[in-house]
Design an enzyme around this catalytic site. Structure first.
Site, PDB file in Angstrom:
ATOM      1  CB  SER A 234      -7.367   5.020   1.148  1.00 43.31           C
ATOM      2  OG  SER A 234      -6.318   4.254   0.607  1.00 43.31           O
ATOM      3  CE  LYS A 235      -8.165   0.011   6.845  1.00 41.68           C
ATOM      4  NZ  LYS A 235      -8.729  -0.346   8.132  1.00 41.68           N
ATOM      5  NE  ARG A 236      -7.429  -1.836   1.384  1.00 45.52           N
ATOM      6  CZ  ARG A 236      -8.482  -1.104   1.712  1.00 45.52           C
ATOM      7  NH1 ARG A 236      -8.750  -0.004   1.064  1.00 45.52           N
ATOM      8  NH2 ARG A 236      -9.284  -1.458   2.690  1.00 45.52           N
ATOM      9  NE  ARG A 237      -4.832   6.915  -2.457  1.00 40.88           N
ATOM     10  CZ  ARG A 237      -6.134   6.860  -2.748  1.00 40.88           C
ATOM     11  NH1 ARG A 237      -6.542   6.247  -3.814  1.00 40.88           N
ATOM     12  NH2 ARG A 237      -7.021   7.441  -1.961  1.00 40.88           N
TER      13      ARG A 237
END
Ligand code: GLU
Length: 469
Positions: A234-237
């Site tokens: 995921s781009k957040r993590r």
């Protein structure tokens, strides 16, 4: 029938490595089938789209080998709003869709659950279009929808479990699910190769194809890419942006080779192969349907191998953006006029075998271009022991007296200086290296000194000596 595939990214952020993989899979499939690759930018989510992301997609595709001019498009979903509305109207006209004014709360109150789908309350009410009325697709009560999927066989969905889903919102705007189908139809798409996360949409979309009277495409839902904890990247993590890998100095050839190995392997006991081998051997049907682990350590090792395999002139060329700081790459710590291309070319073969990412070239060669080395204090403390001052004095004197300034002579000279003090070469090198380069590790020392030259080497040794007082 000409095979027509499409890659349909939404311009909502950096370009995800999983997207790059899907794009390449489409690209290879089109090539293998003598077909056409279409690029469609799905830009209908006005709140999340930004034009610069579209440019980012195009340049990321270029980088990975899907070059402008080599495909049809880009088309923009937003330019097909008329077709989307016309399809919604046709579905309504043929009785395959109906207007609905139920609020979410009303549906929940009737079904007693917020998890239940739509209960079909408005199915036969015959409501006309009106402000705030959504258009719902009337799904069949019986039978099943069989999706033909190159990777997953024939996933089968019972129609009665598919709710009457919304195809146009209360303001009349068609939803993504419909727009995506209509565009594929308009663009003559025969094979939809896309991420697994869209599989739950597929029976609904296939029903739309059928209701609009067009033969549905063949599907291929590519498994998700996960991190070491088996979580979807995921781009957040996680680091997922293709641009981030590019700017760190991953080579496009290594990246695309690695991406294709997620869930697939070429023949024989090999992983690093020419792109032409992948184009020839890759089979979507052979892709493992379970999640694929994106292993950055392995990718890094791959990249090191790709770097080592470059002809040295290409390696020199490939390093240039990190040496000059072009585009999105951070500038190096030296001034442009301090850079010396000949000095770099002289040490490039030594660096080529030691780095796994092109960005790592900078700390390996900065000592050559900076007026004074960047001293790493921890390295300094580690290398400068009792006796280092005397050793530096003796090395400076011995180097000063040399007639020829070449790696071999420098080495034998320091070896002799060390031996007089009972030090092996490794121990004698450490203070010299940190004095001259600022670090305890780096390129082979004597070759480095040869390229750095007599004056600069001696002045750095003297400066280190002063620092030791
Ligand atoms: N725009 C969608 C996405 O970026 C792609 C949908 C599709 O490939 O059908 O996830």
């Amino acid at each position: 029938m000409t095979v027509r595939v499409r890659f349909a990214p939404s311009p909502t952020g950096m370009f995800h490595v999983g997207g790059a993989r899907s794009a390449l899979q489409n690209w290879i499939y089109a090539k293998q089938q003598g077909g056409v690759f279409v690029l469609r930018i799905e830009d209908t989510d006005a709140a999340r789209n930004k034009p610069e992301w579209t440019e980012g997609i195009l340049s990321a595709l270029d980088w990975i080998g899907i070059e402008r001019g080599g495909y049809e498009g880009p088309y923009f979903q937003s330019e097909y709003a008329g077709e989307h509305r016309a399809a919604a109207a046709r579905l309504h006209g043929s009785g395959r869709a109906y207007y609905c004014d139920c609020t979410r709360e009303a549906v929940q109150a009737r079904t007693g659950s917020q998890y239940q789908g739509y209960d079909g309350f408005c199915r036969d009410r015959g409501l006309p279009a009106g402000e705030g009325r959504a258009l719902r697709f009337r799904t069949p009560d019986e039978g099943e929808t069989v999706v033909v999927d190159l990777i997953r066989g024939e996933p089968t969905f019972e129609n009665k479990l598919i709710e009457d889903f919304v195809i146009a919102r209360g303001d009349g705007s068609p939803v993504f699910l419909l727009a995506n189908v209509v565009d594929d139809m308009t663009m003559g798409i025969t094979h939809v190769i896309r991420a697994e996360e869209h599989l739950p949409n597929t029976p609904k979309q296939q029903l739309l194809w059928e209701a609009l009277g067009v033969k549905p495409p063949i599907w291929a839902h590519v498994p998700v890419v996960v991190n070491e904890k088996r979580q979807k990247l995921s781009k957040r993590r996680d680091k997922v942006a293709l641009e981030a890998f590019r700017d760190e100095g991953y080579l496009a050839a290594a990246m695309r080779n690695y991406l294709m190995l997620l869930g697939w392997a070429p023949s024989g006991d090999r992983e690093i192969v020419e792109w032409s081998v992948i184009e020839q051997e890759y089979r979507l049907e052979a892709v493992n349907p379970s999640p694929a682990f994106f292993d950055e350590k392995k990718l890094r090792a791959f990249n090191g191998e790709y770097i080592r395999a470059l002809p040295v002139e290409e390696f020199v060329e490939a390093c240039r953006p990190w040496l000059t700081g072009t585009g999105t790459i951070a500038p190096p710590p030296w001034q442009p006029e301090e850079f010396d291309a000949d000095a770099f070319a002289a040490v490039a073969p030594l660096a080529q075998t030691r780095i796994a990412l092109l960005s790592e070239i900078v700390p390996n060669v900065d000592f050559l271009f900076l007026a004074a080395p960047l001293i790493d204090e921890a390295a300094w403390a580690k290398a400068m022991k009792e006796g280092s001052a005397e050793l530096l004095d003796a090395a400076t004197a011995a180097f000063e007296a040399l007639e020829s300034w070449d790696a071999e002579t420098l080495k034998s000279t320091l070896e002799a200086v060390g031996a007089e003090r009972g030090l092996k070469l490794g121990k004698a090198q450490a203070p010299v290296r940190v004095a001259v380069t600022g670090r305890t590790v780096g390129l082979p020392l004597f070759e480095s000194l040869e390229v750095l030259g007599r004056e600069r080497t001696l002045s750095r040794l003297r400066a280190a000596r002063v620092r030791l007082f």
